[in-house]
Motif scaffolding. Structure first.
Motif, short mmCIF file in Angstrom:
data_model
loop_
_atom_site.label_atom_id
_atom_site.label_comp_id
_atom_site.label_asym_id
_atom_site.label_seq_id
_atom_site.Cartn_x
_atom_site.Cartn_y
_atom_site.Cartn_z
N ALA A 32 11.67 -9.61 -5.69
CA ALA A 32 13.04 -9.13 -5.70
C ALA A 32 13.07 -7.64 -6.02
CB ALA A 32 13.86 -9.89 -6.75
N ASP A 33 13.99 -6.93 -5.38
CA ASP A 33 14.34 -5.57 -5.79
C ASP A 33 13.13 -4.64 -5.88
OD1 ASP A 33 17.32 -6.02 -6.48
OD2 ASP A 33 16.30 -7.61 -7.59
N GLY A 155 17.77 -12.22 -6.93
CA GLY A 155 17.37 -11.03 -7.70
C GLY A 155 18.61 -10.30 -8.18
N HIS A 158 17.88 -7.35 -12.11
CA HIS A 158 16.76 -6.70 -12.80
C HIS A 158 16.69 -7.18 -14.27
CE1 HIS A 158 16.78 -2.91 -9.96
NE2 HIS A 158 17.22 -4.00 -9.34
N SER A 186 12.91 -7.50 -11.42
CA SER A 186 12.64 -6.49 -10.39
C SER A 186 11.14 -6.29 -10.24
CB SER A 186 13.32 -5.18 -10.78
OG SER A 186 12.89 -4.14 -9.94
#
Length: 226
Positions: A32-33, A155, A158, A186
């Motif tokens: 994610a991210d 996600g 974070h 993240s």
């Protein structure tokens, strides 16, 4: 490195210290991210930030690909940070990485930053979809509360968790798993974090350099019927 294996929605996910999830059933890495080009975007605005974050992110992916025999990667949104992330240095690094991993199946579930940055260039051969991306019993999303049929893996937030001891504390990236949805930390370098407070029924797993461990007292009974 010590990972944690969870059974969710009648399947198995492995939480990795590198702030990613491995899905053995599909030999898939879920991240994610990653925010490629965030530092470049800051420098384009005259903010002096460190270089090399794209290289660092790609090296982290390479390490996981080797360690887990990854055949596909699912990016849960925010692949590129901003339009300025289309800088030639960033895209050329991505193209060199793609050439080394030409057979890798890549899927990007669009996030809010992708809406502003635009989709990755076509020559990176990334399948780009809107959330939710449904696969088996899971719904892969960017936003944690997206409407979906399956168990949501997302996600966007974070998440980090503050561990405290007498007179000291530390913030660590964390995975948050509830009965119907989860949030991954993240993956990208230089992305920061948002301190979360676990809600009732959520389990929190913090990631250190070499292990993942559950925060004591967080409990959830997963709904395997999703």
């Amino acid at each position: 490195m010590d990972k944690i294996e969870l059974k969710i929605a009648d399947d198995c996910l492995q939480l990795l210290p590198q702030r990613a999830v491995y899905w053995p059933a599909h030999a898939a890495l879920i991240v994610a991210d990653i925010h490629f080009g965030k530092a470049a975007a800051f420098r384009a605005q005259g903010v002096p930030v460190p270089r090399g974050t794209t290289t660092q992110n790609l090296a982290a992916l390479d390490d996981l690909i080797v360690a887990y025999d990854v055949q596909r990667i699912i990016f849960l949104g925010d692949f590129l940070h901003a339009r300025a992330s289309h800088a030639s240095a960033t895209l050329n690094a991505l193209r060199r990485w793609r050439a080394r991993n030409i057979t890798m199946q890549l899927t990007l579930v669009r996030g809010n930053h992708d809406a502003h940055a635009g989709d990755p260039p076509a020559d990176l051969d990334i399948t780009v979809v809107d959330e939710p991306y449904e696969l088996d019993s899971f719904s892969f999303c960017h936003h944690p509360h997206a409407h979906a049929r399956g168990y949501v893996v997302a996600g966007h937030l974070h998440p980090v968790y503050r561990l405290t001891t007498a007179g000291d504390s530390v913030r660590l990236p964390c995975f948050v798993f509830g009965t119907a949805s989860s949030v991954l930390p993240s993956f990208g370098a230089f992305t920061g974090g948002f301190a979360i407070t676990p809600q009732q029924g959520e389990r929190v797993f913090v990631a250190t350099d070499d292990s993942v461990f559950e925060v004591p007292g967080s409990t959830t009974i997963f709904n395997s019927g999703l």
